[in-house]
Enzyme design. Structure first.
Site, mmCIF file in Angstrom:
data_model
loop_
_atom_site.group_PDB
_atom_site.id
_atom_site.type_symbol
_atom_site.label_atom_id
_atom_site.label_comp_id
_atom_site.label_asym_id
_atom_site.label_seq_id
_atom_site.Cartn_x
_atom_site.Cartn_y
_atom_site.Cartn_z
ATOM 1 N N HIS B 297 79.584 -0.519 60.632
ATOM 2 C CA HIS B 297 79.596 0.769 59.914
ATOM 3 C C HIS B 297 79.524 0.537 58.406
ATOM 4 C CE1 HIS B 297 81.100 4.981 59.123
ATOM 5 N NE2 HIS B 297 81.545 4.379 58.036
ATOM 6 N N GLU B 298 80.397 -0.339 57.908
ATOM 7 C CA GLU B 298 80.435 -0.568 56.442
ATOM 8 C C GLU B 298 79.118 -1.166 55.949
ATOM 9 O OE1 GLU B 298 83.895 1.280 56.509
ATOM 10 O OE2 GLU B 298 82.584 0.858 54.833
ATOM 11 N N HIS B 301 76.709 1.427 55.153
ATOM 12 C CA HIS B 301 76.866 1.945 53.784
ATOM 13 C C HIS B 301 76.231 0.986 52.788
ATOM 14 C CE1 HIS B 301 79.359 5.248 54.906
ATOM 15 N NE2 HIS B 301 80.430 4.544 55.218
ATOM 16 N N HIS B 307 77.686 8.970 55.484
ATOM 17 C CA HIS B 307 78.242 9.328 56.795
ATOM 18 C C HIS B 307 77.344 10.297 57.553
ATOM 19 C CE1 HIS B 307 82.452 7.916 55.507
ATOM 20 N NE2 HIS B 307 81.874 7.037 56.288
#
Lengths: 89, 568
Positions: B297-298, B301, B307
């Site tokens: 997930h990170e 980014h 998101h």
């Protein structure tokens, strides 16, 4: 059946004090993840009402958009998550 | 999906990352693997590649920290915020931070990779039975050296497969002792310590000396978490210490973790026999958070995704454990909006690590006689050359020059070299040995250097030979060994350990040169006999090898000219 133990809340040394009221928790959450202050593309900073901010958060999380701090919304705020804001500022 | 304001993304496909430090919750090799798998989630669906650096500055700097950890966004203790990352860009941008007040696992309880024993590093199998008793954590039962161990199958009595669990008696993490184990007792600030301590630190990490006296030797390491061993606590004010059962709390005795005294329902325990007396406590380990899932997930980014509001998407803000993970369509659409789809071969299933450079075929093994293209002169097979006079790109194709001949390598990756061709047929004025060459694409000219002379071809017509001092190069130079187009009509010319910058339009060397090659291009040999630019990378060649440097001047690969460039 014994009377239910009266739960005593203890402040644990070194604990991150998270004993805050639901309203405080909600306001902190809405601020931290960008729902309260939105910077318009024009750069104009506007502070939206809590109810409107709640609706935006409920939409982002796929919850019923009530604008109220209902149980499912509060639970969602307590769940572990990523620290990056949801509203890109 | 969402992208960040202005569709922030990397301006190159070969993204680099570096792991700055480790959480003590997992074996470092497990952490390396979790991050590598998290990057693979994204490289499987885009043209992006991820190369790990072990020093210097990478695009994505990965670190663990607690509370205030060096940026304006502090973490908040156990649970709550798990991690955050910054969108692509310089400095802090692109970095990923993980909250080390969390209990990091692979999402399904203690992820313990064993060391030593007879299970070749297999993971602990929980629960396992030993002498009729069932264990859900590592144990020191059956041993007199207090080393925690586990079975790597369900029943030790049958399989006898076991390994040792993380313990500071076996190794330490980070620090400056290269993983050496703790030495107990050790002296620190004149005091003796018989176990790991957080003394001397404000970040709560447990550490120990790896000699008997830290005051003298200053060698130390961080203690692996023993959460798998005796239910060591997480967070609180006794991170890593084992629970003490039974313990007394508000006058009542407890034989296991409890949520009494808390409003958030979290399980905790005392690390001494009486919480009432000592107030030493911590949270009891739970399933933990999957470092792989949170990292994937990170890294989303760090690649430019914000998101998503799709609950099943990886980029949804809230954490939820998924056993068999696969990227959601929404995530794929988002990342391909930024970088496009995967162009290369389909992702191969994770197999044994293949070295980045193909090893020489074993001379004893019969080399498979592939039907190689029939070269003009079979004795002049490019794959038989150990070193070329020069390599350069002409009209988008790699050209390999050697003793009056040259070979061409088509730009598509699965092509094969063509040639040899005769230099004198195509460029009659040139000598047999060409030391370097470069193409002035704008002016459609080709510059060739040999010894202290150079030639300029424009189509079939040629100017030269002329002395290189005409360009302002010192006539002390024996030969020009490499040329790098730097855009805006500038070309870097390399000789020995120096390089000069040529202004092609003025045909003059710019002021302030020469400069030392190894000062500006750190990490490459300063006696490279060839330097050229190819597909956005700079190649420094010496002997059979090349050092490849990316656009941020980081050496991201060392390989064999023969295998990686000539595809022999």
């Amino acid at each position: 059946w014994s009377l239910p133990l009266k739960s005593v809340f203890v402040t644990f040394p070194g604990d991150i004090i998270k004993n805050m009221t639901d309203t405080e928790l909600a306001e902190g959450y809405l601020n931290k993840f960008g729902y309260m202050n939105t910077v318009q593309r024009s750069g104009f900073q506007s502070v939206v009402s809590t109810s409107k901010a709640l609706k935006r958060m409920q939409r982002q999380m796929g919850l019923k958009e009530t604008g109220e701090l209902d149980k499912s919304t509060l639970e969602a705020m307590k769940r572990p998550r990523c620290g990056v804001p949801d509203v890109a500022n | 999906y969402q992208t960040f304001e202005g569709d922030l993304k990397w301006d190159h496909q070969d993204v680099t990352y570096r792991i700055i430090n480790y959480t003590p919750d997992m074996e470092p090799s497990l952490i390396d693997e979790a991050f590598a798998r998290a990057f693979k989630v994204w490289s499987d669906v885009t043209p992006l590649t991820f190369t790990r650096l072990f020093d210097g500055t990478a695009d994505i700097m990965i670190s663990f920290g607690k509370q205030n950890h060096g940026d304006p966004y502090p973490f908040d203790g156990k649970d709550g915020l798990l991690a955050h990352a910054y969108p692509p860009g310089e400095g802090l941008q692109g970095d990923a931070h993980f909250d080390d007040d969390e209990y990091w696992t692979l999402g399904a309880g203690p992820a313990i990779k064993t060391r030593y024993g007879n299970a070749e590093g297999a993971m602990c199998h929980f629960p396992f039975t030993f002498e009729g008793k069932s264990y859900t954590t590592c144990t020191t039962d059956g041993r007199s050296d207090n080393l925690p161990w586990c079975a790597t199958t369900a029943d030790f009595s049958i399989d006898k497969k076991y390994g040792f669990c993380p313990s500071e008696l076996l190794y330490t993490v980070d620090g400056n002792a290269n993983g050496a184990e703790c030495v107990f007792p050790f002296v620190f600030l004149g005091e003796k310590y018989d176990s790991c301590t957080t003394e001397g630190r404000t970040d709560g990490y447990r550490w120990c000396a790896t000699t008997s006296n830290f005051d003298n030797d200053k060698t130390y390491g961080f203690c692996p978490s023993r959460v798998c061993t005796e239910t060591a606590v997480i967070g609180g004010n006794s991170e890593g210490e084992p629970c003490h059962f039974p313990f007394v709390f508000l006058g009542k005795q407890y034989d296991s973790c409890t949520s009494e005294g808390r409003g958030d329902g979290k399980l905790w325990c005392s690390t001494t026999d009486s919480y009432d007396d000592d107030a030493k406590w911590g949270f009891c380990p739970d399933q933990g958070y999957s470092l792989f899932l949170v990292a994937a997930h990170e890294f989303g980014h760090a690649l430019g995704l914000d998101h998503s509001n799709i609950r099943d998407a990886l980029m949804y803000p809230m954490y939820s454990y998924v056993k068999d993970f696969s990227l959601h369509k929404d995530d794929i659409e988002g990342i391909q909006y930024l970088y496009g789809g995967k162009t290369g071969p389909d992702p191969t299933p994770p197999g044994p690590k293949t070295p980045t450079t193909t090893p020489y075929p074993d001379p004893d093994e019969p080399t498979t006689t592939t039907t190689a293209p029939t070269p003009v002169d079979p004795t002049k097979d490019a794959c038989e050359m150990t070193k070329f006079d020069t390599i350069t790109v002409i009209e988008g194709e790699l050209h390999f020059f050697k003793d009056g001949h040259y070979w061409k390598m088509p730009s598509e990756s699965n092509g094969e070299s063509k040639g040899p061709f005769s230099i004198s047929e195509r460029w009659p004025a040139l000598p047999a040995v060409v030391d370097s060459a470069f193409e002035d694409i704008l002016a459609r000219k080709l510059y060739f250097f040999s010894g202290n002379r150079f030639w300029v071809y424009t189509g079939k017509s040629v100017l030269g030979p002329r002395g290189i001092e005409k360009l302002g190069l010192p006539n002390s130079i024996q030969k020009v060994e490499g040329a790098l187009q730097r855009g805006k009509g500038k070309v870097l010319l390399f000789s020995g350990e120096n390089y000069w910058r040529l202004d092609v339009k003025d045909q003059k060397i710019d002021k302030g040169y020469p400069r030392y090659t190894d000062v500006v291009f750190g990490g490459v040999p300063n006696d490279a006999h060839d330097v050229f630019q190819y597909k956005g990378h700079i190649y420094f060649c010496r002997d059979r090898f090349y050092w490849r440097m990316n656009s941020r001047r980081q050496v991201d690969r060392v390989g064999y000219v023969k295998y990686d460039l000539l595809k022999c």
